[in-house]
Design a protein around this motif. Structure first.
Motif, mmCIF file in Angstrom:
data_model
loop_
_atom_site.group_PDB
_atom_site.id
_atom_site.type_symbol
_atom_site.label_atom_id
_atom_site.label_comp_id
_atom_site.label_asym_id
_atom_site.label_seq_id
_atom_site.Cartn_x
_atom_site.Cartn_y
_atom_site.Cartn_z
ATOM 1 N N PRO A 4 0.807 -1.192 0.000
ATOM 2 C CA PRO A 4 0.000 0.000 0.000
ATOM 3 C C PRO A 4 0.843 1.245 0.000
ATOM 4 C CG PRO A 4 -0.039 -1.025 2.145
ATOM 5 C CD PRO A 4 0.682 -1.944 1.259
ATOM 6 N N PRO A 5 0.536 2.180 -0.840
ATOM 7 C CA PRO A 5 1.353 3.387 -0.896
ATOM 8 C C PRO A 5 1.178 4.243 0.336
ATOM 9 C CG PRO A 5 -0.575 3.629 -2.274
ATOM 10 C CD PRO A 5 -0.604 2.230 -1.768
ATOM 11 N N VAL A 6 2.243 4.997 0.657
ATOM 12 C CA VAL A 6 2.198 5.925 1.781
ATOM 13 C C VAL A 6 1.558 7.217 1.313
ATOM 14 C CG1 VAL A 6 3.576 7.185 3.463
ATOM 15 C CG2 VAL A 6 4.250 4.885 2.776
ATOM 16 N N SER A 7 0.578 7.685 2.089
ATOM 17 C CA SER A 7 -0.082 8.939 1.740
ATOM 18 C C SER A 7 0.917 10.080 1.798
ATOM 19 C CB SER A 7 -1.246 9.214 2.700
ATOM 20 O OG SER A 7 -1.871 10.428 2.380
ATOM 21 N N ARG A 73 8.189 13.638 6.827
ATOM 22 C CA ARG A 73 8.795 13.192 5.570
ATOM 23 C C ARG A 73 9.872 12.131 5.821
ATOM 24 N NH1 ARG A 73 6.191 12.868 1.413
ATOM 25 N NH2 ARG A 73 4.792 12.389 3.142
ATOM 26 N N LEU A 74 10.592 12.251 6.922
ATOM 27 C CA LEU A 74 11.653 11.292 7.211
ATOM 28 C C LEU A 74 11.077 9.901 7.473
ATOM 29 C CD1 LEU A 74 14.688 10.996 7.576
ATOM 30 C CD2 LEU A 74 14.410 11.617 9.975
ATOM 31 N N PHE A 75 10.049 9.827 8.284
ATOM 32 C CA PHE A 75 9.433 8.530 8.542
ATOM 33 C C PHE A 75 8.671 8.026 7.316
ATOM 34 C CE2 PHE A 75 10.538 9.352 12.842
ATOM 35 C CZ PHE A 75 10.522 8.122 13.487
ATOM 36 N N ALA A 76 8.138 8.939 6.493
ATOM 37 C CA ALA A 76 7.494 8.507 5.252
ATOM 38 C C ALA A 76 8.513 7.897 4.294
ATOM 39 C CB ALA A 76 6.783 9.690 4.591
ATOM 40 N N ALA A 77 9.715 8.482 4.222
ATOM 41 C CA ALA A 77 10.767 7.910 3.375
ATOM 42 C C ALA A 77 11.182 6.538 3.882
ATOM 43 C CB ALA A 77 11.962 8.854 3.329
ATOM 44 N N ALA A 78 11.346 6.407 5.203
ATOM 45 C CA ALA A 78 11.690 5.097 5.761
ATOM 46 C C ALA A 78 10.589 4.080 5.515
ATOM 47 C CB ALA A 78 11.964 5.241 7.260
ATOM 48 N N LEU A 155 9.939 6.349 -9.142
ATOM 49 C CA LEU A 155 10.951 7.295 -8.707
ATOM 50 C C LEU A 155 10.322 8.597 -8.219
ATOM 51 C CD1 LEU A 155 13.967 7.967 -8.478
ATOM 52 C CD2 LEU A 155 13.873 8.797 -10.844
ATOM 53 N N ARG A 156 9.170 8.926 -8.765
ATOM 54 C CA ARG A 156 8.510 10.174 -8.374
ATOM 55 C C ARG A 156 8.134 10.161 -6.899
ATOM 56 N NH1 ARG A 156 3.012 11.568 -8.485
ATOM 57 N NH2 ARG A 156 2.618 13.819 -8.591
ATOM 58 N N GLY A 157 7.574 9.070 -6.421
ATOM 59 C CA GLY A 157 7.217 8.984 -5.012
ATOM 60 C C GLY A 157 8.427 9.040 -4.104
ATOM 61 N N GLU A 158 9.526 8.420 -4.539
ATOM 62 C CA GLU A 158 10.745 8.457 -3.744
ATOM 63 C C GLU A 158 11.313 9.871 -3.675
ATOM 64 O OE1 GLU A 158 14.824 5.758 -3.393
ATOM 65 O OE2 GLU A 158 13.426 5.501 -5.062
ATOM 66 N N LEU A 159 11.246 10.598 -4.774
ATOM 67 C CA LEU A 159 11.723 11.975 -4.774
ATOM 68 C C LEU A 159 10.845 12.875 -3.915
ATOM 69 C CD1 LEU A 159 12.739 12.469 -8.513
ATOM 70 C CD2 LEU A 159 14.254 12.279 -6.537
ATOM 71 N N ALA A 369 -3.193 4.004 15.987
ATOM 72 C CA ALA A 369 -3.958 2.872 15.457
ATOM 73 C C ALA A 369 -3.869 2.771 13.945
ATOM 74 C CB ALA A 369 -5.417 2.980 15.896
ATOM 75 N N HIS A 370 -3.763 3.900 13.252
ATOM 76 C CA HIS A 370 -3.863 3.885 11.791
ATOM 77 C C HIS A 370 -2.529 4.099 11.086
ATOM 78 C CE1 HIS A 370 -8.173 3.562 11.825
ATOM 79 N NE2 HIS A 370 -8.314 4.663 12.543
ATOM 80 N N SER A 371 -1.646 4.916 11.652
ATOM 81 C CA SER A 371 -0.379 5.191 10.959
ATOM 82 C C SER A 371 0.646 5.628 11.996
ATOM 83 C CB SER A 371 -0.568 6.279 9.891
ATOM 84 O OG SER A 371 0.628 6.509 9.200
ATOM 85 N N ARG A 372 1.427 4.673 12.481
ATOM 86 C CA ARG A 372 2.376 4.980 13.549
ATOM 87 C C ARG A 372 3.538 5.835 13.094
ATOM 88 N NH1 ARG A 372 2.991 -0.623 17.079
ATOM 89 N NH2 ARG A 372 0.855 -0.605 17.933
ATOM 90 N N ARG A 373 3.743 5.938 11.800
ATOM 91 C CA ARG A 373 4.843 6.779 11.332
ATOM 92 C C ARG A 373 4.572 8.254 11.622
ATOM 93 N NH1 ARG A 373 4.149 9.719 6.768
ATOM 94 N NH2 ARG A 373 2.194 9.442 5.647
ATOM 95 N N LEU A 374 3.326 8.630 11.894
ATOM 96 C CA LEU A 374 2.980 10.011 12.188
ATOM 97 C C LEU A 374 3.029 10.328 13.673
ATOM 98 C CD1 LEU A 374 -0.033 10.398 9.737
ATOM 99 C CD2 LEU A 374 2.292 11.215 9.416
ATOM 100 N N LEU A 375 3.423 9.366 14.488
ATOM 101 C CA LEU A 375 3.490 9.615 15.925
ATOM 102 C C LEU A 375 4.571 10.642 16.271
ATOM 103 C CD1 LEU A 375 2.995 6.242 17.835
ATOM 104 C CD2 LEU A 375 1.676 8.341 18.058
ATOM 105 N N SER A 376 5.719 10.556 15.623
ATOM 106 C CA SER A 376 6.820 11.456 15.971
ATOM 107 C C SER A 376 6.485 12.922 15.697
ATOM 108 C CB SER A 376 8.092 11.031 15.239
ATOM 109 O OG SER A 376 7.881 10.951 13.848
ATOM 110 N N PRO A 377 5.929 13.310 14.528
ATOM 111 C CA PRO A 377 5.555 14.727 14.383
ATOM 112 C C PRO A 377 4.463 15.156 15.346
ATOM 113 C CG PRO A 377 4.838 13.451 12.480
ATOM 114 C CD PRO A 377 5.759 12.585 13.258
ATOM 115 N N PHE A 378 3.540 14.246 15.670
ATOM 116 C CA PHE A 378 2.506 14.572 16.650
ATOM 117 C C PHE A 378 3.120 14.823 18.024
ATOM 118 C CE2 PHE A 378 -0.459 13.017 19.929
ATOM 119 C CZ PHE A 378 -1.499 13.922 19.751
#
Length: 738
Positions: A4-7, A73-78, A155-159, A369-378
């Motif tokens: 699944p793609p990352v929003s 963005r950092l956690f989205a890249a990871a 490549l577009r999503g990675e950039l 519950a839905h996206s733990r990668r967003l915990l750090s900015p929160f």
């Protein structure tokens, strides 16, 4: 199946990039923005002498905003690297069931083309897929992937994930906000253990941008931050960070052996360089207790002491801004309490603060519950808001809404992906051999199968009585009593022939429909109430907006009559505006001024400016007791103000001279004694402030002008005492004063 793609959250990061690049361009002098850069020669304020504040015009809040966008963005890249790696190995297993080499994958692909594949609809790995049995060909997206060859990644999503990292990191470091740095580090450290699989991708994705940002800060120490040397350096470091980030990320994820180890070592060196730069900047400003930390400690103690006066419901909006001059225990400067939680406690009390805490906890639970990668900015917003006034900016309120919405978007994206996988499991491969059934069509297909396989029970009143024991006549149901008017031999309308009798299940369903209708009614009433409330708030906001617009127009008016007319209209739109009342009082006589200020004080009783203007008006037309009351009240609302304390003694001196010139020696003597007492309190407070080694940001001291006033007050007192005892005429003192 693809991961699944990352929003991406493009709209939120469009605002983030506007904030970031406008600040960077202003820092290098390419974009003139007022107060975007804070210049200070004090090493406690800035190491380099310039701190980036951007459009927020406050470096600490700007640094916190950049930390939020950077960590997202950092956690989205990871996450993107992790999903790509999972997709790569998932495709290999789907092509051959736990493929361990490209040779094994190619062999199974040949078997699939020869008609010896796995059963249709599921692969040997247990994942949904389509094999070649029955003459079907293997889809192209399930082709085998060889070792060391990355899967087809856009490549577009990675950039999009890597390109913003360097600007955000550079803006964060140039803000020199130690609180934002510490909040970002603590937030990342707290969120990373919940998703340990992102550790290595995070190390690889953030190394190059952070190292380039650290190099930029060190380079600006040797080069002037001007457009010509600064902008080419910024562009070159950005391009190098992007290229190095792409290389490190791919090598760390898809290389093997020494190549991957070398990439991870380079990534660790990049993080070390960034950490060393941060430590160097922090140590240059001082690692021990600073004056700003001590001042905030004083603010917090004063705020807690003042909040105890109204602990449950608070004292209304902008309490600290209107009362900090009155409640401060030392002469520090700070119209903001520098803590979002304390600001909530002052404004809304324990109840409002608890409601805000529950809302923050609910948002954190939704994100977790839905996206733990967003915990750090929160967590950055939650942590940094405790030590600064970030929440006074509407931007951070929008971010608190944006992050849960983005987490929900990620969950919906993942759910749609899982629905596509589920449709591949349930539908035969012969019907849909090359594409998956959407989730809505799958639900409709299942419903149609359920309805078609259900056996209908006889419902006709002539045939169903002996066949079903749990049938109830339709006439006993609400709204169906008209059926009982028909006789047995009469013909009924066609729509009622097959529904004269209903089962008990239908009756219970009817009752449930009644409850559902009640629930809908409650929802409609609640929605109506919310709409009415929002309409009322909109009208109040519009009135405040019109008042503010008229006040600004009056501020730029060239003629006094025009300004008076605009200010009167501003007060008519919003009588609660203290600055409109204060501005209008400066154009009228003292009698009218007192009336206007009294009306303003009804809505803002502790406003220091209104109270002092009232004291000045009363000292001209009121009695000595009234003047003393308002002067003391004005001083209590602004304790450490040398100018007001000197002016209070001066007003009493002028009032006493006026009485003495009129021959009223008694009131003149009283004014002199009152002025002398005010000066005595001023001397005592200035001595207490000078004796304590603490903050004196407002430079509160006993001035030379106050000493001269003390001598004049003593002279007035002697003259008034002599005039009262000797009974001299009214012109004697006036002649001596001339």
């Amino acid at each position: 199946m693809s991961a699944p793609p990352v929003s991406s959250g493009r709209h939120g990061h469009a605002a983030g990039m506007v904030l970031c690049w406008s600040g960077l361009l202003a820092f290098f002098g390419a974009l003139p923005i007022p107060y975007a850069v804070l210049h200070s020669a004090s090493p406690e304020v800035s190491t380099s002498g310039a701190r980036l504040g951007g459009l927020l015009q406050y470096p600490n809040a700007f640094g916190a905003a950049m930390a939020v966008f950077l960590l997202e963005r950092l956690f989205a890249a990871a996450q993107g690297y992790t999903d790509s790696s999972t997709e790569r190995f998932g495709r290999k297993s789907e092509a051959g069931g736990a493929v361990l080499s490209s040779r094994r994958g190619e062999g199974l692909a040949r078997k699939a083309r020869a008609g010896e594949g796995l059963p249709s609809g599921r692969t040997g790995s247990g994942r949904p897929g389509f094999s070649g049995r029955g003459g079907e060909t293997l889809p192209t997206h399930l082709a085998p992937v060889g070792r060391g060859t990355p899967a087809n990644r856009p490549l577009r999503g990675e950039l999009l994930r890597l390109a913003p990292l360097f600007p955000y990191a550079a803006a964060l470091l140039l803000s020199e906000s130690r609180g934002a740095w510490l909040a970002a580090a603590c937030a990342a450290a707290a969120a990373l253990p919940l998703q340990r699989r992102l550790a290595l991708p995070l190390l690889a994705a953030g190394a190059a941008p952070l190292a380039a940002a650290a190099l930029l800060c060190r380079g600006l120490a040797a080069l002037p931050a001007a457009p010509w040397p600064g902008l080419p350096l910024l562009a070159g470091l950005w391009a190098g960070a992007l290229a190095a980030g792409l290389w490190l990320g791919r090598r760390a994820q898809y290389a093997a052996g020494r190549g991957r180890a070398a990439a991870l070592v380079l990534a660790a060196l990049g993080w070390t360089a960034c950490g060393a730069a941060v430590l160097a900047l922090a140590s240059a400003r001082g690692m021990g207790p600073s004056s700003t930390v001590a001042a905030r400690g004083l603010m917090y103690r004063d705020a807690l002491r003042f909040a105890a006066k109204a602990p449950w419901l608070g004292q209304g909006g902008e309490t600290w801004r209107s009362a900090w001059l009155a409640i401060q225990s030392r002469p520090y400067v700070g119209s903001q309490v520098h803590s979002g939680y304390l600001d909530l406690l002052l404004n809304t009390g324990v109840i409002g603060t608890a409601a805000a805490a529950v809302s923050l906890a609910a948002a954190g639970w939704l994100i977790s519950a839905h996206s733990r990668r967003l915990l750090s900015p929160f967590l950055v917003i939650v942590l940094h808001g405790a030590v600064d006034f970030d929440w006074s900016y509407s931007l951070f309120g929008l971010l608190l809404f944006w992050l849960p919405a983005l987490a929900r978007a990620d969950a919906v994206t993942a759910y749609g992906h899982s629905c596509r996988r589920l449709s591949a499991l349930t539908r035969p491969a012969a019907v849909f051999p090359a594409k998956l059934l959407p989730a809505k069509l799958l639900h409709a297909w299942r419903r149609s199968r359920t309805l078609s396989t259900t056996k209908p029970q006889p419902a006709n009143h002539l045939r169903g009585k002996s066949l079903a024991s749990n049938l109830l006549p339709m006439k006993y149901l609400p709204g169906k009593s008209f059926i009982s008017k028909h006789r047995l031999g009469d013909s009924l309308p066609a729509e009622y022939l097959a529904s004269e009798y209903l089962t008990v299940e239908h009756v219970s369903a009817g009752r449930k429909d009644g409850c559902h209708n009640l629930y809908l009614l409650v929802r409609k009433l609640a929605a109506t109430g919310i709409c009415v409330l929002m309409l009322a708030l909109t009208l109040l906001s519009f009135r405040a907006y019109r008042s503010e617009a008229l006040y600004r127009a009056a501020s730029s008016a060239l003629q006094a009559p025009e300004a008076i007319s605009l200010l009167e209209r501003s007060l008519a739109w919003n009588p609660l505006s203290p600055k409109s009342a204060l501005a209008l009082s400066t154009f009228v006589e003292p009698e009218e001024r007192e009336e206007i200020l009294a009306a303003g004080l009804r809505y803002s009783p502790i406003n220091p400016a209104l109270t002092w203007a009232m004291a000045e008006a009363v000292s001209e037309v009121g009695t000595p007791e009234e003047a003393l009351y308002w002067l003391v009240r004005g001083q209590r609302l602004d304790v450490f103000n040398s100018v007001k304390r000197t002016e209070a003694a001066s007003l009493m001196l002028v009032k006493g001279e006026r009485y003495l010139a009129e021959g009223d020696a008694k009131n003149a003597l009283r004014c002199a004694e009152m002025g002398e007492e005010l000066l005595r309190q001023y001397v005592w407070l200035a001595g207490e402030t000078a004796g304590n080694a603490g903050h004196n940001d407002r430079n509160f001291r006993f001035t030379a002008g106050a000493r001269a006033l003390y001598e004049q007050t003593e002279a007035l007192k002697r003259e008034a005492s002599g005039l009262k005892g000797n009974g001299r005429g009214e012109g004697a003192y006036a002649f001596r004063r001339r």
